[in-house]
Scaffold this motif. Structure first.
Motif, mmCIF file in Angstrom:
data_model
loop_
_atom_site.group_PDB
_atom_site.id
_atom_site.type_symbol
_atom_site.label_atom_id
_atom_site.label_comp_id
_atom_site.label_asym_id
_atom_site.label_seq_id
_atom_site.Cartn_x
_atom_site.Cartn_y
_atom_site.Cartn_z
ATOM 1 N N TYR A 36 0.847 -1.178 0.000
ATOM 2 C CA TYR A 36 0.000 0.000 0.000
ATOM 3 C C TYR A 36 0.887 1.234 0.000
ATOM 4 C CZ TYR A 36 -4.266 -2.612 1.079
ATOM 5 O OH TYR A 36 -5.340 -3.451 1.007
ATOM 6 N N GLU A 42 -4.115 11.194 4.040
ATOM 7 C CA GLU A 42 -5.007 10.367 3.218
ATOM 8 C C GLU A 42 -4.962 8.928 3.717
ATOM 9 O OE1 GLU A 42 -4.259 12.774 -0.995
ATOM 10 O OE2 GLU A 42 -4.210 10.570 -0.926
ATOM 11 N N GLY A 43 -5.947 8.127 3.299
ATOM 12 C CA GLY A 43 -5.908 6.716 3.623
ATOM 13 C C GLY A 43 -4.946 5.961 2.722
ATOM 14 N N PRO A 44 -4.468 4.789 3.154
ATOM 15 C CA PRO A 44 -3.603 3.973 2.293
ATOM 16 C C PRO A 44 -4.330 3.580 1.019
ATOM 17 C CG PRO A 44 -3.576 3.179 4.560
ATOM 18 C CD PRO A 44 -4.679 4.172 4.472
ATOM 19 N N PHE A 89 3.583 0.688 2.824
ATOM 20 C CA PHE A 89 3.371 -0.362 3.804
ATOM 21 C C PHE A 89 3.263 -1.702 3.080
ATOM 22 C CE2 PHE A 89 2.618 2.048 7.599
ATOM 23 C CZ PHE A 89 2.051 3.253 7.188
ATOM 24 N N PHE A 101 0.244 -5.538 9.035
ATOM 25 C CA PHE A 101 1.030 -4.535 8.347
ATOM 26 C C PHE A 101 2.418 -4.384 8.944
ATOM 27 C CE2 PHE A 101 -1.753 -2.269 5.393
ATOM 28 C CZ PHE A 101 -2.989 -2.758 5.761
ATOM 29 N N GLY A 102 3.370 -4.024 8.084
ATOM 30 C CA GLY A 102 4.671 -3.575 8.549
ATOM 31 C C GLY A 102 4.577 -2.137 9.021
ATOM 32 N N GLN A 103 5.723 -1.634 9.515
ATOM 33 C CA GLN A 103 5.751 -0.298 10.118
ATOM 34 C C GLN A 103 5.764 0.820 9.084
ATOM 35 O OE1 GLN A 103 7.948 -2.831 10.488
ATOM 36 N NE2 GLN A 103 9.068 -2.629 12.415
ATOM 37 N N TYR B 31 -17.005 -7.188 3.970
ATOM 38 C CA TYR B 31 -16.125 -7.062 5.121
ATOM 39 C C TYR B 31 -15.812 -5.597 5.405
ATOM 40 C CZ TYR B 31 -15.178 -12.037 4.337
ATOM 41 O OH TYR B 31 -15.305 -13.392 4.160
ATOM 42 N N TYR B 33 -13.478 -3.088 8.366
ATOM 43 C CA TYR B 33 -12.401 -3.164 9.337
ATOM 44 C C TYR B 33 -12.154 -1.794 9.957
ATOM 45 C CZ TYR B 33 -11.368 -7.034 6.080
ATOM 46 O OH TYR B 33 -11.451 -8.133 5.258
ATOM 47 N N TYR B 35 -8.853 0.123 11.817
ATOM 48 C CA TYR B 35 -7.440 0.104 12.153
ATOM 49 C C TYR B 35 -7.089 1.399 12.873
ATOM 50 C CZ TYR B 35 -6.702 -3.579 8.610
ATOM 51 O OH TYR B 35 -6.735 -4.739 7.873
ATOM 52 N N GLN B 37 -3.478 3.816 13.281
ATOM 53 C CA GLN B 37 -2.107 4.001 12.798
ATOM 54 C C GLN B 37 -1.345 4.856 13.786
ATOM 55 O OE1 GLN B 37 -1.412 6.413 9.344
ATOM 56 N NE2 GLN B 37 0.729 5.813 9.234
ATOM 57 N N HIS B 41 4.395 1.664 14.354
ATOM 58 C CA HIS B 41 3.562 0.457 14.438
ATOM 59 C C HIS B 41 2.824 0.137 13.144
ATOM 60 C CE1 HIS B 41 3.939 -0.349 18.754
ATOM 61 N NE2 HIS B 41 3.970 0.955 18.907
ATOM 62 N N GLY B 42 2.874 0.973 12.180
ATOM 63 C CA GLY B 42 2.100 0.716 10.978
ATOM 64 C C GLY B 42 0.618 0.808 11.297
ATOM 65 N N LEU B 43 -0.178 -0.038 10.659
ATOM 66 C CA LEU B 43 -1.610 -0.091 10.931
ATOM 67 C C LEU B 43 -1.909 -1.364 11.712
ATOM 68 C CD1 LEU B 43 -1.327 1.269 7.850
ATOM 69 C CD2 LEU B 43 -3.785 1.394 8.169
ATOM 70 N N LEU B 45 -5.002 -3.769 13.454
ATOM 71 C CA LEU B 45 -6.427 -4.062 13.372
ATOM 72 C C LEU B 45 -7.062 -4.013 14.763
ATOM 73 C CD1 LEU B 45 -8.768 -5.006 11.531
ATOM 74 C CD2 LEU B 45 -8.089 -7.362 12.084
ATOM 75 N N TYR B 48 -13.108 -6.132 13.290
ATOM 76 C CA TYR B 48 -13.576 -6.262 11.923
ATOM 77 C C TYR B 48 -14.966 -6.903 11.906
ATOM 78 C CZ TYR B 48 -12.106 -11.178 12.151
ATOM 79 O OH TYR B 48 -11.949 -12.498 12.492
ATOM 80 N N PHE B 90 -8.444 4.386 10.740
ATOM 81 C CA PHE B 90 -8.841 4.129 9.365
ATOM 82 C C PHE B 90 -9.859 3.002 9.315
ATOM 83 C CE2 PHE B 90 -6.118 6.868 7.025
ATOM 84 C CZ PHE B 90 -4.947 6.974 7.753
ATOM 85 N N GLN B 104 -7.965 -4.749 0.545
ATOM 86 C CA GLN B 104 -8.796 -3.835 1.315
ATOM 87 C C GLN B 104 -8.641 -2.410 0.786
ATOM 88 O OE1 GLN B 104 -8.102 -4.320 5.529
ATOM 89 N NE2 GLN B 104 -8.195 -6.557 5.377
ATOM 90 N N PHE B 105 -9.735 -1.675 0.827
ATOM 91 C CA PHE B 105 -9.764 -0.288 0.385
ATOM 92 C C PHE B 105 -10.064 0.580 1.591
ATOM 93 C CE2 PHE B 105 -9.484 -1.397 -3.987
ATOM 94 C CZ PHE B 105 -10.105 -2.637 -4.079
ATOM 95 N N PHE B 106 -9.284 1.637 1.733
ATOM 96 C CA PHE B 106 -9.315 2.421 2.951
ATOM 97 C C PHE B 106 -10.050 3.743 2.798
ATOM 98 C CE2 PHE B 106 -6.584 0.307 6.041
ATOM 99 C CZ PHE B 106 -6.039 -0.698 5.256
ATOM 100 N N GLY B 107 -10.654 4.164 3.904
ATOM 101 C CA GLY B 107 -11.231 5.489 3.976
ATOM 102 C C GLY B 107 -10.172 6.538 4.238
ATOM 103 N N PRO B 108 -10.568 7.819 4.335
ATOM 104 C CA PRO B 108 -9.609 8.918 4.475
ATOM 105 C C PRO B 108 -9.030 9.078 5.873
ATOM 106 C CG PRO B 108 -11.822 9.776 4.447
ATOM 107 C CD PRO B 108 -11.943 8.308 4.182
#
Lengths: 111, 115
Positions: A36, A42-44, A89, A101-103, B31, B33, B35, B37, B41-43, B45, B48, B90, B104-108
């Protein structure tokens, strides 16, 4: 315990050159991998993916390589463009659609 | 792009207050989810949902609850907000009719600050 690791927090590349982003994982049950791209505020955005039955997937300037024996995947961007500057990511799934996810790695492409 | 909206986009609240974040999709994906951020740590979960009224915990679910009464809406509630829940949240969706449920498709995103 971080099951998906991106060990480089940042990467700087010259425009036109290749960018290589790396990702390592520990869980051998992961069977689907994704990259990603994320811009600030913004979102990924989904970029490219690969199933564990393949070792390479290509989409335009983006190629993902998977080395299952090394539990390693990489994203190659050729040629790199300033608009590619973002946080990338990697993510992994072991069925069920849940992603780990990775960092993240922040890529900076300089003109 | 998938039609996903999140509200509010920004919120500042005080420790101990309940907070609800909303995710709305117009794609009829099965589905959904949530998350968070955080730097380093990244994202991760939180919770879900795999259908209306069907939800399950993710990696960092303590202090959070969710509800999904309609296909299009997935709510995340912080029962009593703490400063450690300051984060960017997210929402994501997957599993459309022709889609791969892994993609997966993410929101803003919603930026939440707990003072």
């Amino acid at each position: 315990d971080q099951q998906v690791k991106q060990n480089s927090p940042s990467l700087s590349v010259q425009e036109g050159r290749i960018s290589i982003l790396n990702c390592d994982y520990t869980n051998s049950m992961f069977d689907y991998f994704l990259w990603y791209k994320k811009y600030p505020a913004e979102g990924p955005t989904f970029l490219i993916s690969i199933s564990s039955i393949k070792d390479k997937n290509e989409d335009g300037r983006f190629t993902v390589f998977l080395n299952k024996s090394a539990k390693h995947l990489s994203l190659h961007i050729v040629p790199s463009q300033p608009g590619d500057s973002a946080v990338y990511f990697c993510a992994a799934s072991n069925q069920g659609g849940k992603l780990i996810f990775g960092q993240g790695t922040e890529l900076s492409v300089k003109p | 792009d998938a039609g996903i909206t999140q509200s509010p986009r920004h919120k500042v609240t005080e420790t101990g207050t309940p907070v609800t974040l909303r995710c709305h999709q117009t794609e009829n994906h099965r589905y959904m989810y949530w998350y968070r951020q955080d730097p380093g740590h990244g994202l991760r979960l939180i919770h879900y949902s795999y259908g209306v009224k069907d939800t399950d915990k993710g990696e960092v679910s303590d202090g959070y609850s969710v509800s999904r009464s309609k296909t299009e809406d997935f709510l995340l509630t912080l029962e009593s907000a703490t400063s450690s829940q300051t984060s960017v949240y997210f929402c994501a969706i997957s599993g459309g009719l022709a889609g791969n449920y892994n993609e997966q498709f993410f929101g803003p995103g919603t930026r939440l600050t707990v003072l």
